[in-house]
Design an enzyme around this catalytic site. Structure first.
Site, short mmCIF file in Angstrom:
data_model
loop_
_atom_site.label_atom_id
_atom_site.label_comp_id
_atom_site.label_asym_id
_atom_site.label_seq_id
_atom_site.Cartn_x
_atom_site.Cartn_y
_atom_site.Cartn_z
N GLY A 142 0.82 -1.19 0.00
CA GLY A 142 0.00 0.00 0.00
C GLY A 142 0.86 1.25 0.00
O GLY A 142 2.05 1.22 0.34
N CYS A 143 0.26 2.37 -0.38
CA CYS A 143 1.02 3.62 -0.47
C CYS A 143 1.48 4.11 0.91
O CYS A 143 2.65 4.45 1.10
CB CYS A 143 0.20 4.68 -1.19
SG CYS A 143 -1.47 4.94 -0.52
N PHE A 144 0.57 4.14 1.88
CA PHE A 144 0.95 4.59 3.22
C PHE A 144 2.02 3.68 3.84
O PHE A 144 3.00 4.18 4.40
CB PHE A 144 -0.27 4.66 4.14
CG PHE A 144 -1.16 5.84 3.91
CD1 PHE A 144 -0.67 7.14 3.96
CD2 PHE A 144 -2.51 5.67 3.65
CE1 PHE A 144 -1.50 8.24 3.76
CE2 PHE A 144 -3.35 6.75 3.45
CZ PHE A 144 -2.85 8.05 3.50
#
Length: 328
Positions: A142-144
């Site tokens: 995921g990006c986070f």
């Protein structure tokens, strides 16, 4: 190498196509969309006009004829086609959440039954390069978790608590409009959301544990009135104090051989459109503040997916990704 992008109409699909134009060994031969069958790709991604003649196809995994596939579809959708791609010998990077976590954790966090679970390498190359290299299926992070984990990784095993505070651009919410991302609600505004319950926290905890950390991890995201980028501030509470010189030396050594991680003051502008993650730290004894900046659509999604493809296929890891940021 012929490539198919399954679910190519969204932001990550568009970024995959943009970035793969610069890859000397990549030829995108299929871009799928259930709703846009027959529509020219450049009608949806106008920045690609003149660079691709592809049209979207409403094609299933069984109809794809390619050497490699990117799954740029929502969670639960990827699991429905991953098995078919594997059976057909099509190497794949999955940009959804479906294979990032153990089955029991995934089902608890996402509230669904996983219909076709199998273990897959977690595609954060800076930490899992050996597992990714030569794999046939990789779960893109995921990006986070990408920005957060790279911010804290060198100190994770020395911490008893890590508090992640992330600010993201609106493109992270995808192309579907909502009240949250409606311009009058986002422009000239700044707010937190999912204060204690964001699903990406599970990935952050997983990666901290894999780094040998027993730290408690907390995470709160915020929505910025910008299109791209994630700036993460990690408050790393140490079991024993460490000075500034020691912490800086630790980070520079940890990332010395990582082309895509740069030790410098992080800003969103410096990484916009790139696969770089900029990191810097400041020590206050038993508390270290580590800040990272990434482009959520590139290092946080499509660029990292191509980085994983390069490892899987034996290409140089930075192939097609040596792009400077758009600054200012």
């Amino acid at each position: 190498m012929e490539i198919a992008i399954i679910g190519a109409s969204g932001y990550t699909g568009g970024e995959l196509m943009r970035l793969l134009l610069h890859h000397p060994s990549a030829d995108v031969v299929a871009a799928t969309s259930r709703k846009l069958d027959g529509t020219p790709v450049a009608s949806v991604h106008p920045h690609l006009r003149g660079l691709t003649d592809l049209v979207f196809r409403n094609a299933g995994a069984g109809d794809i004829d390619a050497d490699f596939a990117f799954l740029a579809v929502p969670h639960t959708a990827a699991m429905k086609v991953a098995g078919t791609l594997a059976e057909r010998g099509i190497r794949t990077v999955d940009l959804s959440a479906d294979y990032r976590l153990p089955k029991d954790v995934y089902e608890k966090i996402y509230g669904v039954t996983h219909e076709a679970y199998f273990e897959a390498p977690y595609g954060l190359p800076e930490l899992h390069r050996d597992e990714i290299r030569g794999a046939s299926f990789v779960a893109n992070p995921g990006c986070f978790p990408t920005g957060a984990t790279l911010a804290a990784a060198p100190l994770a095993k020395f911490a008893h608590t890590i508090i992640y505070d992330s600010k993201t651009g609106v493109s992270g919410a995808g192309t579907s409009p909502s009240a949250t991302t409606h311009y009058p609600n986002v422009g000239d505004n700044f707010s937190a959301y999912k204060w204690t319950s964001h699903r990406h926290l599970a990935e952050m905890k997983q990666e901290a544990a894999r780094l040998g950390s027993t730290a408690r991890c907390y995470f709160t995201p915020h929505l910025l009135p910008v299109n791209r980028g994630i700036l993460t501030t990690a408050h790393i509470l140490l079991r024993e104090p460490m000075g500034q010189d020691e912490v800086e030396a630790l980070y520079k050594k940890f990332y010395a051989d990582e082309f895509f991680v740069r030790y410098q003051k992080p800003t969103l502008a410096a990484v916009r459109g790139t696969n770089f993650c900029d990191v810097a730290v400041e020590s206050e004894g038993d508390r270290v503040v580590a800040v990272s900046a990434i482009d959520n659509l590139v290092k946080g999604a499509s660029g990292q997916a191509i980085q994983n493809m390069n490892l899987m296929c034996g290409f140089a890891e930075d192939t097609g990704l040596r792009t400077a940021g758009m600054f200012p």
